[in-house]
Design a protein around this motif. Structure first.
Motif, short mmCIF file in Angstrom:
data_model
loop_
_atom_site.label_atom_id
_atom_site.label_comp_id
_atom_site.label_asym_id
_atom_site.label_seq_id
_atom_site.Cartn_x
_atom_site.Cartn_y
_atom_site.Cartn_z
N ASP A 154 0.84 -1.18 0.00
CA ASP A 154 0.00 0.00 0.00
C ASP A 154 0.89 1.24 0.00
N GLY A 155 0.32 2.34 -0.51
CA GLY A 155 1.07 3.59 -0.50
C GLY A 155 1.79 3.83 -1.81
N ALA A 156 2.50 4.95 -1.89
CA ALA A 156 3.14 5.33 -3.14
C ALA A 156 4.51 5.94 -2.88
N VAL A 157 5.34 5.86 -3.90
CA VAL A 157 6.67 6.48 -3.81
C VAL A 157 6.92 7.26 -5.10
N LEU A 158 7.39 8.48 -4.96
CA LEU A 158 7.82 9.25 -6.12
C LEU A 158 9.34 9.34 -6.10
N ALA A 159 9.96 9.01 -7.23
CA ALA A 159 11.41 9.17 -7.34
C ALA A 159 11.65 10.20 -8.43
N ASP A 160 12.25 11.31 -8.06
CA ASP A 160 12.47 12.43 -8.97
C ASP A 160 11.16 12.83 -9.66
N GLY A 161 10.08 12.74 -8.91
CA GLY A 161 8.78 13.15 -9.43
C GLY A 161 8.01 12.09 -10.20
N HIS A 162 8.62 10.91 -10.36
CA HIS A 162 7.95 9.85 -11.12
C HIS A 162 7.47 8.75 -10.19
N ASP A 163 6.23 8.34 -10.36
CA ASP A 163 5.70 7.24 -9.56
C ASP A 163 6.47 5.96 -9.87
N ILE A 164 6.92 5.27 -8.83
CA ILE A 164 7.80 4.12 -9.07
C ILE A 164 7.07 2.93 -9.68
N VAL A 165 5.73 2.92 -9.62
CA VAL A 165 5.01 1.80 -10.23
C VAL A 165 4.48 2.21 -11.61
N ARG A 166 3.75 3.31 -11.65
CA ARG A 166 3.12 3.71 -12.91
C ARG A 166 4.16 4.17 -13.92
N ASP A 167 5.14 4.87 -13.44
CA ASP A 167 6.12 5.48 -14.33
C ASP A 167 7.50 4.87 -14.06
N TYR A 168 7.52 3.53 -13.97
CA TYR A 168 8.72 2.86 -13.45
C TYR A 168 9.96 3.10 -14.30
N ARG A 169 9.76 3.27 -15.60
CA ARG A 169 10.94 3.44 -16.45
C ARG A 169 11.71 4.70 -16.07
N LYS A 170 10.97 5.81 -15.98
CA LYS A 170 11.64 7.07 -15.67
C LYS A 170 12.19 7.05 -14.25
N ALA A 171 11.38 6.50 -13.34
CA ALA A 171 11.82 6.47 -11.93
C ALA A 171 13.10 5.66 -11.79
N ARG A 172 13.09 4.45 -12.33
CA ARG A 172 14.23 3.55 -12.11
C ARG A 172 15.49 4.00 -12.83
N SER A 173 15.32 4.70 -13.96
CA SER A 173 16.53 5.11 -14.67
C SER A 173 17.30 6.16 -13.89
N LYS A 174 16.64 6.76 -12.86
CA LYS A 174 17.31 7.78 -12.05
C LYS A 174 18.04 7.17 -10.85
N ILE A 175 17.77 5.88 -10.60
CA ILE A 175 18.22 5.28 -9.35
C ILE A 175 19.32 4.24 -9.57
N GLY A 176 20.33 4.28 -8.73
CA GLY A 176 21.33 3.22 -8.71
C GLY A 176 21.26 2.52 -7.37
N LEU A 177 21.42 1.22 -7.37
CA LEU A 177 21.30 0.47 -6.12
C LEU A 177 22.52 -0.41 -5.89
N VAL A 178 23.08 -0.30 -4.71
CA VAL A 178 24.12 -1.23 -4.29
C VAL A 178 23.53 -2.07 -3.17
N PRO A 179 23.17 -3.30 -3.48
CA PRO A 179 22.50 -4.11 -2.46
C PRO A 179 23.47 -4.56 -1.38
N GLN A 180 22.86 -5.03 -0.32
CA GLN A 180 23.64 -5.44 0.84
C GLN A 180 24.51 -6.66 0.55
N GLU A 181 23.90 -7.63 -0.11
CA GLU A 181 24.63 -8.86 -0.41
C GLU A 181 25.42 -8.67 -1.70
N ILE A 182 26.65 -9.16 -1.70
CA ILE A 182 27.42 -9.10 -2.92
C ILE A 182 26.94 -10.22 -3.84
#
Lengths: 253, 315
Positions: free
Chosen positions: B59-87
């Motif tokens: 439930d709920g929503a997240v905006l990344a750089d103004g883009h909804d992470i579900v509806r507008d996932y392409r734009k949102a995700r292209s702005k984000i880099g992730l370094v996960p905990q596990e190698i």
């Protein structure tokens, strides 16, 4: 369409193929050569021709299909299973790619690899038996369609499997019997009537029959039916893949 | 300041029924280093995974750089880099191949010069042709960062970046994070090394049992919640606190050799003068004095372990 993403996945998967060239290409070619020696030359020389086709030539389409199916499944299932197993799948899931692009990348690479393999076996067969392909375009169409369908099926297995055992069990327990009983080495007309009817429930029969038709112009079932059934299997697999991504099944919690 | 990530009423209940996030609201400002602190299992990784698209929100929503992470996932995700905990890396791929793959995967055209820069910045250039399985643990972690930076993200998530990393590499990593911030990258890091947050962060958020307990600027947090302590080392042991001192917030050390005085450094009258005067008047001799400020760690432990509530802190 995100062309760069598709290309990245496709290239990555193909690189895996070149790295494991011996295992992915050489070993199926060697094992098929053995089939040709044993069934084609040794036993085949004592068999009567089927529908006017020498036994050695008759088994070529069956053998190619058998390798094509098992290789498509193992390539594609391994291709998607390994990232989920090692954890590198996080990158694909967090990338701005659609489900369709992911599938095109993975399934496309697996299908490419098994199609190349199918053609290699076709060339290898030439060393053992003389044959002609009457409908080369349809031959290629069947080859590619089957490669894509079974790669997609392999993709589904790879997502579903959470152990190495599960990864092996479907190809071993279901696909191998179906291909052996699907007329790889015989015409289903050689079976008693009851078993002929049973065989018609085996989807692999249609694939092999259609493929064989493209070589010799003769088939167990009508070529149109074969083509239709192949497309139906493709559609079923596509629906399953669509469902996987829609629900995030086993990929996302 | 504008929010580059905006989390609204985000909840996550896993299929097992475990509620990992409870109605989380959080804004991350553009260009800041934000540290998300919390004990193991508090929901840090779940929160990050949802923002990055690896876990589906309940439930709920997240905006990344103004883009909804579900509806507008392409734009949102292209702005984000992730370094996960596990190698997690492909053992047989080369360093260069792996980082190039990441760039392509994120939809960016090939740019060898940029990848070279990333690898050089992370001291991986010498290893560009090595197979990943030949790298040391620290190198693999840097490779994960290189992969996350390969598509020039505006927002970088570092999930426990220095877990199991030696001191030198940790310093290098902090340095690198600061450099990235200078280039305008927003950095969100989770950690349970409080020292790390204290060293790096502009703002700190504390998460516990799936709830954001507190978000504040680090310096203000440390000021407001920070208590100071003055320790008076006595010349002779003392059995009990003498009567004239009994009205002061003093505790006697176990061995009777020191008096510990808690005070609030923000108050105009800290009471130190009075304490010292009283000691003098009653001829209580002391050898040494030292004061210390409570660290973020003390604050964190107070918040998480002892359940200090928000109202108490607001006062």
């Amino acid at each position: 369409m995100n062309f760069y993403s598709i290309r990245a996945i496709y290239k990555f998967e193909m690189a895996r193929t070149w790295r494991t060239l011996m295992q992915s290409v050489a070993s199926p070619v060697i094992s098929t050569s053995l089939y040709f020696i044993v069934f084609g030359s040794a036993i085949g020389s004592r068999m009567v021709a089927i529908d006017g086709v020498s036994y050695g030539a008759f088994i070529i389409p069956g053998l190619i299909m058998m390798s094509l199916m098992t290789q498509s499944i193992s390539n594609a299932s391994f291709g998607i299973y390994m990232p989920t197993f090692s954890g590198t799948i996080y990158e694909v899931l967090s990338a701005p790619v659609s489900a369709l692009e992911i599938v095109i990348g993975y399934v496309g690479a697996a299908a490419t690899k098994s199609t190349i393999l199918g053609l290699l076996i076709l060339i290898t067969a030439r060393l053992f038996v003389d044959y002609q392909v009457q409908h080369p375009v349809m031959m290629l169409a069947f080859l590619v369609l089957t490669a894509v369908t079974f790669s997609m099926f392999g993709f589904i297995i790879g997502v579903w499997a959470d152990t190495f055992e599960k990864l092996q069990i479907i190809p071993l327990m279901i696909i191998t019997p179906l291909t052996f009983l699907g007329g790889s080495f015989y015409s289903i007309k050689m079976l008693p009537e009851f078993w002929q009817t049973v065989t018609l429930f085996n989807p692999v029969v249609y694939l092999i029959s259609g493929f064989r038709w493209s070589f010799f112009g003769v088939a167990d079932v009508h070529m149109g039916v074969s083509l239709g059934m192949t497309l139906v299997f493709l559609l079923v697999c596509m629906l399953a893949v669509w469902w996987i991504f829609k629900t995030g099944y086993k990929l996302k919690s | 300041m504008s929010a580059v990530i905006s989390v609204n009423n985000l909840s996550k209940i896993y299929e097992s029924g475990f509620q990992a996030l409870k109605n989380v609201n959080l804004d991350i400002n553009a260009g800041e280093i934000f540290a998300l602190l919390g004990p193991n299992g508090a929901g840090k990784t779940t929160l990050i995974s949802i923002i990055c698209g690896i876990v589906n929100p309940s439930d709920g929503a997240v905006l990344a750089d103004g883009h909804d992470i579900v509806r507008d996932y392409r734009k949102a995700r292209s702005k984000i880099g992730l370094v996960p905990q596990e190698i997690a890396t492909d053992a047989f791929e080369s360093v260069w191949g792996s980082v190039s793959f990441s760039r392509g995967l994120f939809g960016k055209p090939r740019n060898d010069a940029y990848i070279e820069k990333v690898l050089r910045d992370l001291s991986l250039w010498d290893k560009k042709d090595s197979k990943i399985m030949m790298l040391s643990g620290g190198m693999k972690r840097r490779l994960m960062i290189a992969k996350a930076l390969s598509h020039e993200p505006k927002i970088l998530f570092l999930d426990e970046p220095t877990a199991g990393v030696d001191v030198e590499l940790r310093r290098d990593m902090w340095e690198m994070v600061r450099k990235l911030r200078e280039q305008g990258v927003t950095i969100i890091l989770t950690t349970h090394y409080i020292e790390e947050a204290e060293e790096m962060a502009d703002r700190v958020g504390i998460i516990n049992h799936g709830e954001i307990v507190l978000v504040d600027e680090k310096t203000r947090l440390m000021q407001q919640l920070g208590r100071k302590q003055l320790t008076v080392h006595l010349a002779a042991p003392m059995a009990a606190i003498p009567a004239p001192l009994s009205n002061l917030p003093l505790t006697l050390a176990d061995d009777g050799m020191a008096l510990v005085y808690d005070y609030d450094a923000n108050q105009e009258r800290t009471g130190i003068e009075e304490l010292l005067r009283t000691l003098n008047q009653h001829n209580i001799e002391f050898k040494d004095l030292h004061s210390r400020q409570s660290s973020l760690e003390d604050i964190f432990v107070d918040l998480v372990k002892n359940g200090v509530n928000r109202e108490a802190m607001a006062s």
